[in-house]
Scaffold this motif. Structure first.
Motif, short mmCIF file in Angstrom:
data_model
loop_
_atom_site.label_atom_id
_atom_site.label_comp_id
_atom_site.label_asym_id
_atom_site.label_seq_id
_atom_site.Cartn_x
_atom_site.Cartn_y
_atom_site.Cartn_z
N ILE A 1 8.63 1.04 -11.26
CA ILE A 1 8.18 0.27 -10.10
C ILE A 1 7.21 1.07 -9.23
N GLU A 2 7.62 2.25 -8.81
CA GLU A 2 6.70 3.10 -8.03
C GLU A 2 5.50 3.51 -8.86
N GLY A 3 5.74 3.87 -10.13
CA GLY A 3 4.65 4.33 -10.99
C GLY A 3 3.58 3.28 -11.19
N SER A 4 3.99 2.05 -11.48
CA SER A 4 3.00 1.00 -11.73
C SER A 4 2.31 0.56 -10.44
N LYS A 5 3.04 0.55 -9.34
CA LYS A 5 2.44 0.14 -8.06
C LYS A 5 1.32 1.10 -7.65
N LYS A 6 1.53 2.39 -7.86
CA LYS A 6 0.52 3.39 -7.49
C LYS A 6 -0.78 3.20 -8.27
N VAL A 7 -0.69 2.63 -9.46
CA VAL A 7 -1.88 2.38 -10.27
C VAL A 7 -2.54 1.07 -9.88
N GLY A 8 -1.82 0.20 -9.19
CA GLY A 8 -2.40 -1.06 -8.73
C GLY A 8 -1.88 -2.30 -9.42
N LEU A 9 -0.91 -2.12 -10.36
CA LEU A 9 -0.30 -3.28 -10.99
C LEU A 9 0.70 -3.91 -10.01
N THR A 10 1.05 -5.15 -10.25
CA THR A 10 2.09 -5.81 -9.47
C THR A 10 3.43 -5.51 -10.12
N PRO A 11 4.31 -4.75 -9.45
CA PRO A 11 5.58 -4.42 -10.08
C PRO A 11 6.62 -5.53 -9.91
#
Length: 236
Positions: free
Chosen positions: A188-198
Motif C-alpha cells: 500500500i505505501e510502496g505503490s502509493k509513493k509511485v503514484g498508483l491507487t492502492p
C-alpha cells in the motif's frame, strides 16, 4: 481512466497462512533442539523479539533471525542446517498455498477489461520456487506482466523499482493503474509513493492483526470487490 490492475500474490491472490504458521512452528522447534538449550519460554521471548526487530528495519529474512539466536547462545552457525531449515519452511508454504476461493474467477472477469500485472516479493533466496505450485501456475497465465521483486537487480517492495517495472511492461502510467495488496508497508505505501491507487485487501478469511493505516486508503475484504473498484475510487 483505469487501464491496469496490479496485484500482489502471497496473501492477496494466494492464501498460505496455514503454511506460514506450520513452517514457523517447525523452524522454532528444530532450532530450539539444535541450540541445545533448556528454557523454551525464554527462547521464544528472544525469538519473537529478534523477529520484531528485524521486521522493523524491513529485514524479513528468517535466516538472519536464526543466526542472531546462534550468536546469543554462543553456538557456531551450521549453514547446512540453516539451508535445511529454510527448505523445510518453504515446503510448508508451498504445500499449503492455495488461491482464495474467488481469485481465479475474479481475475478472469478483470482480464476482459484491464491489463493485469503481478508484483510479488521473492519468496526464497532470490527464486520463485515457493510460488511454483499448481495453484500459482493455474493463474499466472492470465497476467500480462509479472515481476518478482528481490530477484536479480530488482529490489523488493516497497522499493519503487518493481512497481515502475511492471507499469513499464504493461505500458501504462501510475495514474492509470490500481495496486491491490495485503501488506500495508510493502504494497500500500510502496505503490502509493509511485503514484498508483492502492487498494488494501484485508481478506475476510484471514485472521491477522492489521496495522493502523498512516493515511486514508480504500479497504476491501474480498477480491470480488475489485470488480467494481472504479466506482469505489470515484466515491472515495
Amino acid at each position: 481512466m483505469i487501464k491496469a490492475i496490479v496485484f500482489d500474490f502471497v496473501q492477496t491472490l494466494g492464501d498460505a497462512a496455514e503454511g506460514y504458521k506450520a513452517g514457523e512452528k517447525n523452524s522454532q522447534k528444530r532450532l530450539f533442539a539444535k541450540l541445545g538449550i533448556d528454557s523454551w519460554d525464554k527462547y521464544m521471548d528472544l525469538y519473537r523479539d529478534e523477529r520484531k526487530q528485524h521486521f522493523a528495519r524491513s529485514d524479513f529474512s528468517r535466516r538472519n533471525v536464526w543466526i542472531k539466536l546462534h550468536e546469543h547462545y554462543n553456538v557456531p552457525v551450521d549453514n547446512n542446517f540453516l539451508d535445511e531449515l529454510e527448505k523445510e519452511y518453504w515446503d510448508f508454504v508451498k504445500n499449503a498455498m492455495k488461491l482464495f476461493p474467488e481469485a481465479y474467477d475474479v481475475i478472469e472477469k478483470l482480464k476482459n477489461r484491464y491489463k493485469l500485472g503481478l508484483v510479488s516479493n521473492s519468496q526464497k533466496d532470490g527464486s520463485t520456487k515457493a510460488l511454483m505450485n499448481d495453484e500459482y501456475k493455474r493463474i499466472e497465465k492470465l497476467f500480462d506482466a509479472i515481476v518478482i521483486a528481490g530477484e536479480g537487480d530488482i529490489p523488493a517492495k516497497p522499493d519503487p523499482a518493481p512497481f515502475k517495472l511492471v507499469l513499464e511492461k504493461l505500458g501504462v502510467t501510475p495514474e492509470e493503474a490500481i495496486f491491490v495488496g495485503d501488506d500495508f508497508r510493502g504494497d500500500i505505501e510502496g505503490s502509493k509513493k509511485v503514484g498508483l491507487t492502492p487498494v488494501w485487501l484485508k481478506h475476510y478469511s484471514v485472521e491477522r492483526n492489521w496495522p493502523e493505516p498512516s493515511f486514508k486508503v480504500i479497504e476491501i475484504t474480498s477480491l470480488e470487490d475489485v470488480v467494481g473498484i472504479e466506482k469505489r475510487i470515484k466515491e472515495f
